[in-house]
Motif scaffolding. Structure first.
Motif, PDB file in Angstrom:
ATOM      1  N   TRP A  47       0.826  -1.211   0.000  1.00 34.72           N
ATOM      2  CA  TRP A  47       0.000   0.000   0.000  1.00 34.72           C
ATOM      3  C   TRP A  47       0.857   1.257   0.000  1.00 34.72           C
ATOM      4  CZ3 TRP A  47       0.686   3.375   3.934  1.00 34.72           C
ATOM      5  CH2 TRP A  47       1.275   2.878   5.096  1.00 34.72           C
ATOM      6  N   ILE A  48       2.099   1.146   0.449  1.00 27.38           N
ATOM      7  CA  ILE A  48       2.989   2.306   0.475  1.00 27.38           C
ATOM      8  C   ILE A  48       3.233   2.834  -0.945  1.00 27.38           C
ATOM      9  CG2 ILE A  48       5.322   3.068   1.102  1.00 27.38           C
ATOM     10  CD1 ILE A  48       5.190   1.040   3.397  1.00 27.38           C
ATOM     11  N   LEU A  49       3.118   1.939  -1.930  1.00 31.83           N
ATOM     12  CA  LEU A  49       3.319   2.361  -3.317  1.00 31.83           C
ATOM     13  C   LEU A  49       2.266   3.366  -3.793  1.00 31.83           C
ATOM     14  CD1 LEU A  49       4.395  -0.985  -5.003  1.00 31.83           C
ATOM     15  CD2 LEU A  49       5.813   1.012  -4.525  1.00 31.83           C
ATOM     16  N   THR A  50       1.136   3.447  -3.098  1.00 32.26           N
ATOM     17  CA  THR A  50       0.143   4.442  -3.495  1.00 32.26           C
ATOM     18  C   THR A  50       0.689   5.856  -3.350  1.00 32.26           C
ATOM     19  OG1 THR A  50      -0.884   4.489  -1.307  1.00 32.26           O
ATOM     20  CG2 THR A  50      -1.829   2.984  -2.929  1.00 32.26           C
ATOM     21  N   PHE A  51       1.650   6.051  -2.424  1.00 32.01           N
ATOM     22  CA  PHE A  51       2.259   7.366  -2.255  1.00 32.01           C
ATOM     23  C   PHE A  51       3.212   7.706  -3.386  1.00 32.01           C
ATOM     24  CE2 PHE A  51       1.444   6.343   2.352  1.00 32.01           C
ATOM     25  CZ  PHE A  51       0.400   7.242   2.480  1.00 32.01           C
ATOM     26  N   ILE A  52       3.581   6.726  -4.185  1.00 32.14           N
ATOM     27  CA  ILE A  52       4.461   6.955  -5.331  1.00 32.14           C
ATOM     28  C   ILE A  52       3.672   6.980  -6.636  1.00 32.14           C
ATOM     29  CG2 ILE A  52       6.397   5.993  -6.652  1.00 32.14           C
ATOM     30  CD1 ILE A  52       7.341   4.751  -3.965  1.00 32.14           C
ATOM     31  N   ILE A  53       2.751   6.029  -6.796  1.00 33.27           N
ATOM     32  CA  ILE A  53       2.037   5.879  -8.057  1.00 33.27           C
ATOM     33  C   ILE A  53       0.935   6.922  -8.223  1.00 33.27           C
ATOM     34  CG2 ILE A  53       0.575   4.297  -9.368  1.00 33.27           C
ATOM     35  CD1 ILE A  53       2.226   2.022  -8.131  1.00 33.27           C
ATOM     36  N   PRO A 108       0.623  10.130  -7.124  1.00 28.85           N
ATOM     37  CA  PRO A 108       1.045  11.452  -7.596  1.00 28.85           C
ATOM     38  C   PRO A 108       1.431  11.480  -9.075  1.00 28.85           C
ATOM     39  CG  PRO A 108       2.072  10.978  -5.502  1.00 28.85           C
ATOM     40  CD  PRO A 108       1.390   9.723  -5.943  1.00 28.85           C
ATOM     41  N   ILE A 109       1.943  10.365  -9.567  1.00 25.95           N
ATOM     42  CA  ILE A 109       2.242  10.292 -11.001  1.00 25.95           C
ATOM     43  C   ILE A 109       0.945  10.381 -11.797  1.00 25.95           C
ATOM     44  CG2 ILE A 109       3.144   8.808 -12.831  1.00 25.95           C
ATOM     45  CD1 ILE A 109       5.117   7.690 -10.712  1.00 25.95           C
ATOM     46  N   GLY A 110      -0.075   9.648 -11.348  1.00 32.93           N
ATOM     47  CA  GLY A 110      -1.386   9.709 -12.005  1.00 32.93           C
ATOM     48  C   GLY A 110      -2.010  11.086 -11.921  1.00 32.93           C
ATOM     49  N   ILE A 111      -1.825  11.756 -10.783  1.00 33.22           N
ATOM     50  CA  ILE A 111      -2.345  13.122 -10.628  1.00 33.22           C
ATOM     51  C   ILE A 111      -1.651  14.059 -11.613  1.00 33.22           C
ATOM     52  CG2 ILE A 111      -2.493  15.099  -9.075  1.00 33.22           C
ATOM     53  CD1 ILE A 111      -2.753  13.050  -6.761  1.00 33.22           C
ATOM     54  N   ALA A 112      -0.327  13.960 -11.702  1.00 33.23           N
ATOM     55  CA  ALA A 112       0.424  14.837 -12.603  1.00 33.23           C
ATOM     56  C   ALA A 112       0.017  14.621 -14.055  1.00 33.23           C
ATOM     57  CB  ALA A 112       1.919  14.602 -12.426  1.00 33.23           C
ATOM     58  N   ILE A 162      -8.028  13.374 -11.814  1.00 35.41           N
ATOM     59  CA  ILE A 162      -7.333  14.127 -10.761  1.00 35.41           C
ATOM     60  C   ILE A 162      -7.928  13.779  -9.405  1.00 35.41           C
ATOM     61  CG2 ILE A 162      -6.892  16.427  -9.819  1.00 35.41           C
ATOM     62  CD1 ILE A 162      -6.887  17.461 -12.744  1.00 35.41           C
ATOM     63  N   ILE A 163      -9.255  13.801  -9.316  1.00 38.34           N
ATOM     64  CA  ILE A 163      -9.936  13.518  -8.050  1.00 38.34           C
ATOM     65  C   ILE A 163      -9.741  12.058  -7.641  1.00 38.34           C
ATOM     66  CG2 ILE A 163     -12.212  13.360  -6.956  1.00 38.34           C
ATOM     67  CD1 ILE A 163     -12.967  15.845  -8.670  1.00 38.34           C
ATOM     68  N   ALA A 164      -9.880  11.139  -8.595  1.00 39.97           N
ATOM     69  CA  ALA A 164      -9.752   9.716  -8.269  1.00 39.97           C
ATOM     70  C   ALA A 164      -8.337   9.376  -7.799  1.00 39.97           C
ATOM     71  CB  ALA A 164     -10.123   8.867  -9.488  1.00 39.97           C
ATOM     72  N   ASN A 165      -7.328   9.892  -8.479  1.00 42.00           N
ATOM     73  CA  ASN A 165      -5.953   9.636  -8.049  1.00 42.00           C
ATOM     74  C   ASN A 165      -5.648  10.330  -6.721  1.00 42.00           C
ATOM     75  OD1 ASN A 165      -4.479   7.885  -9.948  1.00 42.00           O
ATOM     76  ND2 ASN A 165      -5.038   9.430 -11.448  1.00 42.00           N
ATOM     77  N   SER A 166      -6.260  11.489  -6.488  1.00 40.07           N
ATOM     78  CA  SER A 166      -6.071  12.173  -5.203  1.00 40.07           C
ATOM     79  C   SER A 166      -6.684  11.375  -4.060  1.00 40.07           C
ATOM     80  CB  SER A 166      -6.690  13.573  -5.247  1.00 40.07           C
ATOM     81  OG  SER A 166      -6.058  14.358  -6.219  1.00 40.07           O
ATOM     82  N   ILE A 167      -7.846  10.784  -4.304  1.00 38.83           N
ATOM     83  CA  ILE A 167      -8.470   9.940  -3.287  1.00 38.83           C
ATOM     84  C   ILE A 167      -7.590   8.733  -2.999  1.00 38.83           C
ATOM     85  CG2 ILE A 167     -10.418   8.370  -2.866  1.00 38.83           C
ATOM     86  CD1 ILE A 167     -12.183  10.472  -4.286  1.00 38.83           C
ATOM     87  N   MET A 168      -7.015   8.154  -4.040  1.00 41.96           N
ATOM     88  CA  MET A 168      -6.120   7.014  -3.822  1.00 41.96           C
ATOM     89  C   MET A 168      -4.843   7.438  -3.104  1.00 41.96           C
ATOM     90  SD  MET A 168      -7.801   4.454  -4.578  1.00 41.96           S
ATOM     91  CE  MET A 168      -6.499   3.347  -4.087  1.00 41.96           C
ATOM     92  N   LEU A 169      -4.388   8.655  -3.330  1.00 47.01           N
ATOM     93  CA  LEU A 169      -3.221   9.156  -2.611  1.00 47.01           C
ATOM     94  C   LEU A 169      -3.519   9.257  -1.118  1.00 47.01           C
ATOM     95  CD1 LEU A 169      -0.353  10.366  -2.644  1.00 47.01           C
ATOM     96  CD2 LEU A 169      -1.409  12.588  -3.041  1.00 47.01           C
ATOM     97  N   LEU A 170      -4.735   9.648  -0.795  1.00 46.49           N
ATOM     98  CA  LEU A 170      -5.149   9.800   0.601  1.00 46.49           C
ATOM     99  C   LEU A 170      -5.832   8.556   1.158  1.00 46.49           C
ATOM    100  CD1 LEU A 170      -6.549  13.412   0.266  1.00 46.49           C
ATOM    101  CD2 LEU A 170      -4.330  12.720   1.181  1.00 46.49           C
ATOM    102  N   SER A 171      -5.840   7.465   0.400  1.00 45.92           N
ATOM    103  CA  SER A 171      -6.600   6.272   0.788  1.00 45.92           C
ATOM    104  C   SER A 171      -6.143   5.684   2.118  1.00 45.92           C
ATOM    105  CB  SER A 171      -6.520   5.213  -0.308  1.00 45.92           C
ATOM    106  OG  SER A 171      -5.177   4.787  -0.504  1.00 45.92           O
ATOM    107  N   PHE A 172      -4.863   5.752   2.428  1.00 43.51           N
ATOM    108  CA  PHE A 172      -4.389   5.224   3.716  1.00 43.51           C
ATOM    109  C   PHE A 172      -5.083   5.945   4.862  1.00 43.51           C
ATOM    110  CE2 PHE A 172      -1.477   5.808   7.312  1.00 43.51           C
ATOM    111  CZ  PHE A 172      -1.409   4.489   7.746  1.00 43.51           C
ATOM    112  N   PHE A 173      -5.142   7.259   4.785  1.00 46.94           N
ATOM    113  CA  PHE A 173      -5.759   8.045   5.852  1.00 46.94           C
ATOM    114  C   PHE A 173      -7.271   7.833   5.890  1.00 46.94           C
ATOM    115  CE2 PHE A 173      -1.944  10.264   4.360  1.00 46.94           C
ATOM    116  CZ  PHE A 173      -1.180  10.135   5.513  1.00 46.94           C
TER     117      PHE A 173
END
Length: 85
Positions: free
Chosen positions: A38-44, A46-50, A61-72
């Motif tokens: 799951w730590i890879l979500t912090f790497i993958i 932001p690439i999708g967001i960019a 943008i929104i979907a990748n941002s939600i996945m970036l924050l999915s851990f929290f």
């Protein structure tokens, strides 16, 4: 034609980043296996967001941002469930 092709590439790559971010959580949530992937979500993510920002695709943008924050998000849901049930 070059601009349309690059936009399609960016959109496809952003969707792939989103799908990989979703698939990374499967071992932890569905199979109940403690996987550190799951730590890879912090790497993958932001690439999708960019990539999505580059083509101004708001859903990605929104979907990748939600996945970036999915851990929290999952931590908050877990704490809520443990506190009230």
């Amino acid at each position: 034609m070059g601009i349309e092709t690059s936009e399609k590439k960016y959109k496809l790559l952003s969707i792939i980043c989103l799908l990989i971010s979703i698939l990374i959580w499967i071992p932890n949530i569905i199979m109940k296996i403690a996987s550190p992937l799951w730590i890879l979500t912090f790497i993958i993510s932001p690439i999708g967001i960019a990539l999505a920002v580059r083509i101004n695709h708001y859903f990605l943008i929104i979907a990748n941002s939600i996945m970036l924050l999915s851990f929290f998000i999952f931590m908050a849901i877990g704490y809520f469930i443990n506190a009230y049930f």
